[in-house]
Scaffold this active site. Sequence first.
Site, PDB file in Angstrom:
ATOM      1  N   LYS A 149     -20.643  31.523 -11.957  1.00  0.00           N
ATOM      2  CA  LYS A 149     -21.611  32.050 -10.977  1.00  0.00           C
ATOM      3  C   LYS A 149     -21.173  31.730  -9.558  1.00  0.00           C
ATOM      4  O   LYS A 149     -21.383  32.528  -8.656  1.00  0.00           O
ATOM      5  CB  LYS A 149     -23.014  31.509 -11.262  1.00  0.00           C
TER       6      LYS A 149
ATOM      7  N   LYS B 143     -20.865  38.848 -21.247  1.00  0.00           N
ATOM      8  CA  LYS B 143     -22.214  38.888 -21.819  1.00  0.00           C
ATOM      9  C   LYS B 143     -23.137  39.787 -20.993  1.00  0.00           C
ATOM     10  O   LYS B 143     -22.949  39.942 -19.791  1.00  0.00           O
ATOM     11  CB  LYS B 143     -22.772  37.475 -21.952  1.00  0.00           C
TER      12      LYS B 143
ATOM     13  N   LYS C  54     -28.882  39.609 -16.671  1.00  0.00           N
ATOM     14  CA  LYS C  54     -29.803  40.171 -15.680  1.00  0.00           C
ATOM     15  C   LYS C  54     -29.115  40.299 -14.333  1.00  0.00           C
ATOM     16  O   LYS C  54     -29.365  41.207 -13.567  1.00  0.00           O
ATOM     17  CB  LYS C  54     -31.008  39.236 -15.513  1.00  0.00           C
TER      18      LYS C  54
HETATM   19  P1  ATP Z   1     -28.967  35.477 -15.341  1.00  0.00           P
HETATM   20  O1  ATP Z   1     -27.866  36.496 -15.263  1.00  0.00           O
HETATM   21  O2  ATP Z   1     -29.920  35.509 -14.182  1.00  0.00           O
HETATM   22  O3  ATP Z   1     -28.484  34.087 -15.671  1.00  0.00           O
HETATM   23  P2  ATP Z   1     -29.512  35.956 -18.096  1.00  0.00           P
HETATM   24  O4  ATP Z   1     -29.478  37.348 -18.536  1.00  0.00           O
HETATM   25  O5  ATP Z   1     -28.316  35.112 -18.396  1.00  0.00           O
HETATM   26  O6  ATP Z   1     -29.880  35.951 -16.557  1.00  0.00           O
HETATM   27  P3  ATP Z   1     -31.349  33.791 -18.618  1.00  0.00           P
HETATM   28  O7  ATP Z   1     -32.709  33.839 -18.025  1.00  0.00           O
HETATM   29  O8  ATP Z   1     -30.318  32.941 -17.950  1.00  0.00           O
HETATM   30  O9  ATP Z   1     -30.808  35.292 -18.731  1.00  0.00           O
HETATM   31  O10 ATP Z   1     -31.454  33.348 -20.129  1.00  0.00           O
HETATM   32  C1  ATP Z   1     -32.674  33.426 -20.868  1.00  0.00           C
HETATM   33  C2  ATP Z   1     -32.387  33.273 -22.347  1.00  0.00           C
HETATM   34  O11 ATP Z   1     -31.698  34.440 -22.810  1.00  0.00           O
HETATM   35  C3  ATP Z   1     -31.502  32.079 -22.694  1.00  0.00           C
HETATM   36  O12 ATP Z   1     -31.980  31.524 -23.905  1.00  0.00           O
HETATM   37  C4  ATP Z   1     -30.146  32.697 -22.894  1.00  0.00           C
HETATM   38  O13 ATP Z   1     -29.374  31.945 -23.810  1.00  0.00           O
HETATM   39  C5  ATP Z   1     -30.498  34.059 -23.470  1.00  0.00           C
HETATM   40  N1  ATP Z   1     -29.487  35.051 -23.138  1.00  0.00           N
HETATM   41  C6  ATP Z   1     -29.134  35.465 -21.901  1.00  0.00           C
HETATM   42  N2  ATP Z   1     -28.194  36.419 -21.973  1.00  0.00           N
HETATM   43  C7  ATP Z   1     -27.927  36.600 -23.293  1.00  0.00           C
HETATM   44  C8  ATP Z   1     -27.054  37.461 -24.026  1.00  0.00           C
HETATM   45  N3  ATP Z   1     -26.267  38.317 -23.413  1.00  0.00           N
HETATM   46  N4  ATP Z   1     -27.063  37.389 -25.372  1.00  0.00           N
HETATM   47  C9  ATP Z   1     -27.892  36.535 -25.998  1.00  0.00           C
HETATM   48  N5  ATP Z   1     -28.745  35.697 -25.389  1.00  0.00           N
HETATM   49  C10 ATP Z   1     -28.773  35.733 -24.047  1.00  0.00           C
HETATM   50 MG    MG Z   2     -28.221  33.076 -17.623  1.00  0.00          MG
END
Ligand code: ATP
Ligand code: MG
Length: 417
Positions: free
Chosen positions: A183, A278, A281
């Site tokens: 990040k 992955k 968001k």
């Molecule tokens: P950001 O990009 O802002 O970090 P994010 O999409 O990674 O957002 P988080 O809020 O960080 O989402 O994670 C929330 C939950 O979703 C955590 O338990 C994380 O492990 C899970 N998660 C996030 N992205 C994935 C993915 N691509 N596949 C499976 N689980 C995910």
């Molecule tokens: Mg995340």
Amino acid sequence: MGRAVLSQFLILSNSSPRLSSSLSCGGLQSKYLKRPGFIRPAVNGDNGAGFRCCCSVSLSQPAVPETSSSSVRKRIVSGVQPTGAIHLGNYLGAIKNWINLQDLYDTLFFIVDLHAITLPYDTQELSKATRNTAAIYLACGVDTSKASVFVQSHVRAHVELMWLLSSATPIGWLNRMIQFKEKSRKAGDENVGVALLTYPVLMASDILLYQSDFVPVGEDQKQHLELTRELAERINYLYGGRKWKKLGGRGGAIFKVPEPLIPPAGARVMSLSDGLSKMSKSAPSDQSRINLLDPKDVIANKIKRCKSDSFPGLEFDNPERPECNNLLSIYQLISSKTKEEVVRECQDMNWGTFKTLLTDSLVDHLHPIQARYEEIISDSAYLDGVLEEGAVKAAAIADATLNNVYQAMGFLRRRMK
Ligand code: ATP
Ligand code: MG
């Protein structure tokens, strides 16, 4: 039912040998491992209940999760950041699994808004995204008669404990965090605040405050869980036991050492535009993810345009075909089929036929969630009530832990009238 549900999960205790060694703190690690209470089951072996456990398991933690028949339920906490639209990765890697877990465990699901400010963010959007995320939890089936749903910043103890934990966190542990490296590289130096480096300590606080037994997470969070475990061990060692007793405390461990609970499929849903990254968001392109609230035509368009390949047929697990593996895995989870069933159904399909099938099942699966979401988000009194009640319940648990930590760390406590 309990076993069936839980056998979908992989419990990683002391999960990754790579991390355990990289996070060990000057001999402390080996000291913990020598303490009575640690056993070492067959590495990568099956524990007989469908779980694969790696490395050592503390006897104070269950080797097999207990079911609802347990007199005292084990506790699970988890959360999602309100950093944008909730996507399929969040749903399949986290929220969807909570629905089964809430029947078996004492569960707390929160919206981790304090984590959402670690990168530049829009102040006009934060509270809206927080409410939307809470509404999505409920729309996906989180049941407030079983689980506490609350906003992280509504329970002050999260930030307070983070400060106390920070004093015992070696900075080298944080420098090694892959998410920080990724990040901060993406954000560029100017935009990297200290919080991006230290947020795993806040995450440790989120978990340890509630004396959680398990934390269901996607694989991207495994390293942070490992840090949480190491930190719990370290605080227990530095301030717990007899030292705490001498200060008038209960003695023993201050924190429970939590285990990550990782579903074998869906643990890592990949981007639609790159099967090796992955789904996130915070990824700049909305085309890279399916959001839970995407309308039918948007889903159809994203699937139609998503990256595929020119190999004949469709298959899982071919390292040269990460996009194919990802899309088949999404289909498998959304349609609740086994991998074998998906192979039989899809192996001879061309991309056009499969993409139509995947679109239809996504639209069918997400439609009822979207309808419930609309009802919940339009009833703000109901949503506020849920969050208020959740915060009261959570604060009662969190404050008890925080008071113990203050006591064990030798603070003079304020006298209450
Ligand atoms: P950001 O990009 O802002 O970090 P994010 O999409 O990674 O957002 P988080 O809020 O960080 O989402 O994670 C929330 C939950 O979703 C955590 O338990 C994380 O492990 C899970 N998660 C996030 N992205 C994935 C993915 N691509 N596949 C499976 N689980 C995910
Ligand atoms: Mg995340």
